[in-house]
Design a protein around this motif. Structure first.
Motif, PDB file in Angstrom:
ATOM      1  N   LYS A  50      39.556 -44.443 -38.087  1.00 11.19           N
ATOM      2  CA  LYS A  50      38.944 -45.435 -37.201  1.00 11.19           C
ATOM      3  C   LYS A  50      39.621 -46.782 -37.462  1.00 11.19           C
ATOM      4  N   HIS A  51      39.488 -47.704 -36.509  1.00 12.11           N
ATOM      5  CA  HIS A  51      40.171 -48.989 -36.613  1.00 12.11           C
ATOM      6  C   HIS A  51      39.186 -50.146 -36.407  1.00 12.11           C
ATOM      7  N   PRO A  52      38.471 -50.544 -37.466  1.00  5.69           N
ATOM      8  CA  PRO A  52      37.564 -51.685 -37.332  1.00  5.69           C
ATOM      9  C   PRO A  52      38.353 -52.991 -37.238  1.00  5.69           C
ATOM     10  N   VAL A  53      37.749 -53.994 -36.609  1.00  7.96           N
ATOM     11  CA  VAL A  53      38.366 -55.312 -36.486  1.00  7.96           C
ATOM     12  C   VAL A  53      37.383 -56.344 -37.000  1.00  7.96           C
ATOM     13  N   TYR A  54      37.860 -57.198 -37.895  1.00  2.88           N
ATOM     14  CA  TYR A  54      37.064 -58.298 -38.415  1.00  2.88           C
ATOM     15  C   TYR A  54      37.564 -59.586 -37.781  1.00  2.88           C
ATOM     16  N   VAL A  55      36.657 -60.508 -37.491  1.00  2.00           N
ATOM     17  CA  VAL A  55      37.015 -61.767 -36.842  1.00  2.00           C
ATOM     18  C   VAL A  55      36.554 -62.938 -37.696  1.00  2.00           C
ATOM     19  N   MET A  56      37.049 -64.094 -37.343  1.00  3.82           N
ATOM     20  CA  MET A  56      36.715 -65.341 -38.043  1.00  3.82           C
ATOM     21  C   MET A  56      36.974 -65.211 -39.536  1.00  3.82           C
ATOM     22  N   TRP A  57      38.181 -64.777 -39.866  1.00  2.00           N
ATOM     23  CA  TRP A  57      38.658 -64.677 -41.242  1.00  2.00           C
ATOM     24  C   TRP A  57      37.799 -63.739 -42.092  1.00  2.00           C
ATOM     25  N   GLY A  58      37.266 -62.694 -41.460  1.00  2.00           N
ATOM     26  CA  GLY A  58      36.507 -61.673 -42.162  1.00  2.00           C
ATOM     27  C   GLY A  58      35.022 -61.955 -42.287  1.00  2.00           C
ATOM     28  N   LEU A  59      34.549 -63.018 -41.675  1.00  2.00           N
ATOM     29  CA  LEU A  59      33.125 -63.352 -41.788  1.00  2.00           C
ATOM     30  C   LEU A  59      32.243 -62.446 -40.936  1.00  2.00           C
ATOM     31  N   MET A  60      32.790 -61.943 -39.828  1.00  2.00           N
ATOM     32  CA  MET A  60      32.014 -61.078 -38.930  1.00  2.00           C
ATOM     33  C   MET A  60      32.872 -59.884 -38.555  1.00  2.00           C
ATOM     34  N   SER A  61      32.223 -58.818 -38.140  1.00  2.32           N
ATOM     35  CA  SER A  61      32.989 -57.667 -37.672  1.00  2.32           C
ATOM     36  C   SER A  61      32.799 -57.522 -36.166  1.00  2.32           C
ATOM     37  N   ALA A  62      33.915 -57.324 -35.469  1.00  6.42           N
ATOM     38  CA  ALA A  62      33.856 -57.074 -34.027  1.00  6.42           C
ATOM     39  C   ALA A  62      33.552 -55.602 -33.787  1.00  6.42           C
ATOM     40  N   SER A  63      34.032 -54.743 -34.672  1.00  6.86           N
ATOM     41  CA  SER A  63      33.743 -53.310 -34.598  1.00  6.86           C
ATOM     42  C   SER A  63      33.850 -52.737 -36.002  1.00  6.86           C
TER      43      SER A  63
END
Length: 124
Positions: A50-63
């Motif tokens: 699976k390919h999770p994506v983290y946003v805002m320098w790892g503070l939140m996860s998009a998936s």
């Protein structure tokens, strides 16, 4: 405090808590055993990435990878899982996206591996 020291402290704080993931499959209701030093189990091996994506320098996860869906999709009636391993890595393409977005987007590759054991062997 000098501005450079403040920025360094903020970067350190963001880097220590970024991109954490917790996996919990205790509520699936089937026997699941993590990988250990035991000899390979008889059964069918599986590997799902699976390919999770983290946003805002790892503070939140998009998936995030959903462990329930991955493991439940591998099981038949009464079957169990053994030698379950979870590998998280950053491929070169993930690193490129992270660098080009200045860390705003940070994708990962998470691979779930294990062995599906038949119903008769699952209850051991």
């Amino acid at each position: 405090m000098r501005p450079l020291t403040t920025l360094a402290a903020i970067a350190l704080l963001l880097g220590t808590g970024a991109c954490a993931a917790t996996y919990d499959a205790t509520h699936l209701g089937v026997p699941i055993a993590l990988a250990d030093a035991q000899p390979p189990a008889n059964g069918t091996a599986f590997s799902v990435t699976k390919h999770p994506v983290y946003v805002m320098w790892g503070l939140m996860s998009a998936s995030e990878p959903d462990l329930d869906d991955v493991l439940a999709g591998q099981l038949g009636a009464g079957a169990g899982l053994t030698q379950v391993k979870i590998h998280t890595r950053m491929k070169w393409s993930d690193l490129l996206i992270t660098v080009l977005s200045a860390g705003f987007l940070s994708p990962r590759s998470v691979t779930f591996e294990g062995v599906i054991v038949p119903p008769a062997a699952a209850g051991h």
